[in-house]
Write a protein that holds these residues in place. Structure first.
Motif, PDB file in Angstrom:
ATOM      1  N   PHE A  44      32.335   6.060  55.356  1.00  0.00           N
ATOM      2  CA  PHE A  44      32.693   5.596  54.018  1.00  0.00           C
ATOM      3  C   PHE A  44      34.173   5.819  53.731  1.00  0.00           C
ATOM      4  CE2 PHE A  44      33.402   6.288  49.504  1.00  0.00           C
ATOM      5  CZ  PHE A  44      33.001   5.051  49.030  1.00  0.00           C
ATOM      6  N   ASN A  45      34.780   4.773  53.217  1.00  0.00           N
ATOM      7  CA  ASN A  45      36.175   4.821  52.802  1.00  0.00           C
ATOM      8  C   ASN A  45      36.290   3.843  51.632  1.00  0.00           C
ATOM      9  OD1 ASN A  45      38.958   4.174  52.501  1.00  0.00           O
ATOM     10  ND2 ASN A  45      39.333   4.832  54.603  1.00  0.00           N
ATOM     11  N   PRO A  46      36.847   4.260  50.497  1.00  0.00           N
ATOM     12  CA  PRO A  46      36.907   3.351  49.342  1.00  0.00           C
ATOM     13  C   PRO A  46      37.737   2.089  49.583  1.00  0.00           C
ATOM     14  CG  PRO A  46      37.997   5.447  48.851  1.00  0.00           C
ATOM     15  CD  PRO A  46      37.367   5.583  50.202  1.00  0.00           C
ATOM     16  N   SER A  47      38.501   2.057  50.668  1.00  0.00           N
ATOM     17  CA  SER A  47      39.260   0.838  50.961  1.00  0.00           C
ATOM     18  C   SER A  47      38.465  -0.134  51.848  1.00  0.00           C
ATOM     19  CB  SER A  47      40.600   1.177  51.627  1.00  0.00           C
ATOM     20  OG  SER A  47      40.389   1.773  52.879  1.00  0.00           O
ATOM     21  N   ASN A  48      37.270   0.274  52.327  1.00  0.00           N
ATOM     22  CA  ASN A  48      36.415  -0.634  53.107  1.00  0.00           C
ATOM     23  C   ASN A  48      36.001  -1.811  52.228  1.00  0.00           C
ATOM     24  OD1 ASN A  48      36.581   1.083  55.264  1.00  0.00           O
ATOM     25  ND2 ASN A  48      34.519   1.908  55.038  1.00  0.00           N
ATOM     26  N   ARG A  49      36.018  -2.999  52.810  1.00  0.00           N
ATOM     27  CA  ARG A  49      35.730  -4.201  52.046  1.00  0.00           C
ATOM     28  C   ARG A  49      34.245  -4.584  52.159  1.00  0.00           C
ATOM     29  NH1 ARG A  49      40.143  -5.745  49.989  1.00  0.00           N
ATOM     30  NH2 ARG A  49      39.706  -7.926  49.530  1.00  0.00           N
ATOM     31  N   PHE A  50      33.746  -5.221  51.122  1.00  0.00           N
ATOM     32  CA  PHE A  50      32.374  -5.728  51.105  1.00  0.00           C
ATOM     33  C   PHE A  50      32.339  -6.975  50.229  1.00  0.00           C
ATOM     34  CE2 PHE A  50      32.817  -2.706  47.673  1.00  0.00           C
ATOM     35  CZ  PHE A  50      32.127  -3.263  46.609  1.00  0.00           C
ATOM     36  N   MET A  51      31.217  -7.691  50.284  1.00  0.00           N
ATOM     37  CA  MET A  51      31.075  -8.921  49.516  1.00  0.00           C
ATOM     38  C   MET A  51      30.354  -8.616  48.207  1.00  0.00           C
ATOM     39  SD  MET A  51      32.224 -11.920  49.894  1.00  0.00           S
ATOM     40  CE  MET A  51      32.514 -12.037  51.647  1.00  0.00           C
ATOM     41  N   LYS A  52      30.972  -8.985  47.102  1.00  0.00           N
ATOM     42  CA  LYS A  52      30.404  -8.774  45.767  1.00  0.00           C
ATOM     43  C   LYS A  52      30.004 -10.128  45.199  1.00  0.00           C
ATOM     44  CE  LYS A  52      29.702  -5.906  42.312  1.00  0.00           C
ATOM     45  NZ  LYS A  52      28.864  -4.732  42.461  1.00  0.00           N
ATOM     46  N   TRP A  53      28.812 -10.192  44.616  1.00  0.00           N
ATOM     47  CA  TRP A  53      28.284 -11.411  44.009  1.00  0.00           C
ATOM     48  C   TRP A  53      28.037 -11.208  42.520  1.00  0.00           C
ATOM     49  CZ3 TRP A  53      26.484 -16.174  46.103  1.00  0.00           C
ATOM     50  CH2 TRP A  53      26.627 -16.300  47.486  1.00  0.00           C
ATOM     51  N   ALA A  54      28.252 -12.248  41.750  1.00  0.00           N
ATOM     52  CA  ALA A  54      27.824 -12.332  40.352  1.00  0.00           C
ATOM     53  C   ALA A  54      26.891 -13.527  40.294  1.00  0.00           C
ATOM     54  CB  ALA A  54      29.028 -12.545  39.435  1.00  0.00           C
ATOM     55  N   GLY A  55      25.678 -13.349  39.756  1.00  0.00           N
ATOM     56  CA  GLY A  55      24.751 -14.470  39.781  1.00  0.00           C
ATOM     57  C   GLY A  55      23.547 -14.308  38.881  1.00  0.00           C
ATOM     58  N   VAL A  56      22.627 -15.245  39.048  1.00  0.00           N
ATOM     59  CA  VAL A  56      21.357 -15.246  38.331  1.00  0.00           C
ATOM     60  C   VAL A  56      20.264 -15.647  39.310  1.00  0.00           C
ATOM     61  CG1 VAL A  56      22.334 -15.743  36.047  1.00  0.00           C
ATOM     62  CG2 VAL A  56      21.689 -17.639  37.553  1.00  0.00           C
ATOM     63  N   GLU A  57      19.038 -15.223  39.008  1.00  0.00           N
ATOM     64  CA  GLU A  57      17.902 -15.598  39.853  1.00  0.00           C
ATOM     65  C   GLU A  57      17.333 -16.927  39.377  1.00  0.00           C
ATOM     66  OE1 GLU A  57      13.722 -13.786  41.657  1.00  0.00           O
ATOM     67  OE2 GLU A  57      14.746 -12.695  40.048  1.00  0.00           O
ATOM     68  N   VAL A  58      16.987 -17.774  40.351  1.00  0.00           N
ATOM     69  CA  VAL A  58      16.401 -19.079  40.036  1.00  0.00           C
ATOM     70  C   VAL A  58      15.041 -19.202  40.720  1.00  0.00           C
ATOM     71  CG1 VAL A  58      18.634 -20.224  39.678  1.00  0.00           C
ATOM     72  CG2 VAL A  58      17.620 -20.204  41.962  1.00  0.00           C
ATOM     73  N   SER A  59      14.207 -20.120  40.197  1.00  0.00           N
ATOM     74  CA  SER A  59      12.862 -20.304  40.753  1.00  0.00           C
ATOM     75  C   SER A  59      12.881 -21.149  42.014  1.00  0.00           C
ATOM     76  CB  SER A  59      11.956 -20.945  39.703  1.00  0.00           C
ATOM     77  OG  SER A  59      12.511 -22.177  39.268  1.00  0.00           O
ATOM     78  N   GLU A  60      13.818 -22.057  42.117  1.00  0.00           N
ATOM     79  CA  GLU A  60      13.990 -22.869  43.315  1.00  0.00           C
ATOM     80  C   GLU A  60      15.449 -23.270  43.399  1.00  0.00           C
ATOM     81  OE1 GLU A  60      12.705 -27.293  42.114  1.00  0.00           O
ATOM     82  OE2 GLU A  60      11.070 -25.855  42.046  1.00  0.00           O
ATOM     83  N   GLU A  61      15.866 -23.647  44.591  1.00  0.00           N
ATOM     84  CA  GLU A  61      17.275 -23.956  44.803  1.00  0.00           C
ATOM     85  C   GLU A  61      17.676 -25.206  44.016  1.00  0.00           C
ATOM     86  OE1 GLU A  61      18.601 -23.958  48.869  1.00  0.00           O
ATOM     87  OE2 GLU A  61      17.200 -22.356  49.396  1.00  0.00           O
ATOM     88  N   PRO A  62      18.594 -25.051  43.067  1.00  0.00           N
ATOM     89  CA  PRO A  62      19.052 -26.217  42.312  1.00  0.00           C
ATOM     90  C   PRO A  62      20.182 -26.929  43.058  1.00  0.00           C
ATOM     91  CG  PRO A  62      20.088 -24.254  41.454  1.00  0.00           C
ATOM     92  CD  PRO A  62      19.166 -23.808  42.563  1.00  0.00           C
ATOM     93  N   ILE A  63      20.523 -28.096  42.572  1.00  0.00           N
ATOM     94  CA  ILE A  63      21.728 -28.765  43.055  1.00  0.00           C
ATOM     95  C   ILE A  63      22.893 -28.051  42.387  1.00  0.00           C
ATOM     96  CG2 ILE A  63      23.037 -30.924  43.031  1.00  0.00           C
ATOM     97  CD1 ILE A  63      20.277 -32.361  42.952  1.00  0.00           C
ATOM     98  N   ILE A  64      23.826 -27.596  43.208  1.00  0.00           N
ATOM     99  CA  ILE A  64      24.926 -26.806  42.654  1.00  0.00           C
ATOM    100  C   ILE A  64      26.265 -27.442  42.986  1.00  0.00           C
ATOM    101  CG2 ILE A  64      23.676 -24.614  42.669  1.00  0.00           C
ATOM    102  CD1 ILE A  64      25.244 -23.962  45.266  1.00  0.00           C
ATOM    103  N   GLY A  65      27.259 -27.003  42.299  1.00  0.00           N
ATOM    104  CA  GLY A  65      28.619 -27.455  42.543  1.00  0.00           C
ATOM    105  C   GLY A  65      29.559 -26.499  41.843  1.00  0.00           C
TER     106      GLY A  65
END
Length: 158
Positions: A63-84
């Protein structure tokens, strides 16, 4: 520290991602980019917001606080919508998670997470699994309020 082991079904998340580190935390920027797109997402399951982190397999070993990771902001959906418009779809695989309730300011969550990894895991009999970590911010989530609540989900295996 209250915790509960829960089985989580697969979740389909629509959102935006950004590679960050704890030292260069751009979570607020990510949410500022995502929130204007919220009303354009169809098939939402509820009004909850999902904050998700995807770490490399060795992230917690050295562990090192400078290690990078992927952060997501989102919502849960019931099925995959058409997105853009910069939105993407990701699936959280089903599996076991340990669930914690966190109450407080996001800026003060560090010691809470530290106690999970330094105290809860060594005593639990569970191991960290290599799946996304996520937080569910529901009706009791109030951004930057000390009384704010969110549910924290960390993937585990026996």
């Amino acid at each position: 520290m209250d915790s509960e082991i829960v089985k989580v079904d697969q979740k389909i998340i629509v959102g935006m991602k950004l590679e960050i580190s704890l030292l260069e935390n751009q979570t607020q920027t990510l949410w500022q980019r995502f929130m204007p797109k919220l009303n354009s997402i169809s098939n939402r399951l509820d009004n909850n917001l999902i904050s998700m982190s995807i770490y490399s397999s060795d992230y917690f070993h050295s562990f090192n606080p400078s290690n990078r990771f992927m952060k997501w902001a989102g919502v849960e959906v019931s099925e995959e919508p058409i997105i853009g418009d910069g939105l993407e779809i990701i699936k959280i695989p089903k599996g076991l998670y340990v669930r914690f309730l966190y109450q407080g300011l996001p800026s003060q969550a560090g010691p809470f997470y530290q106690s999970i990894f330094q105290e809860w895991f060594p005593k639990s009999g569970y191991k960290l699994d290599q799946r996304p970590h996520f937080e569910v911010m529901g009706d009791k989530y109030k951004n930057n309020e000390p009384s704010s609540e969110e549910m924290i989900y960390i993937p585990v295996m026996e």
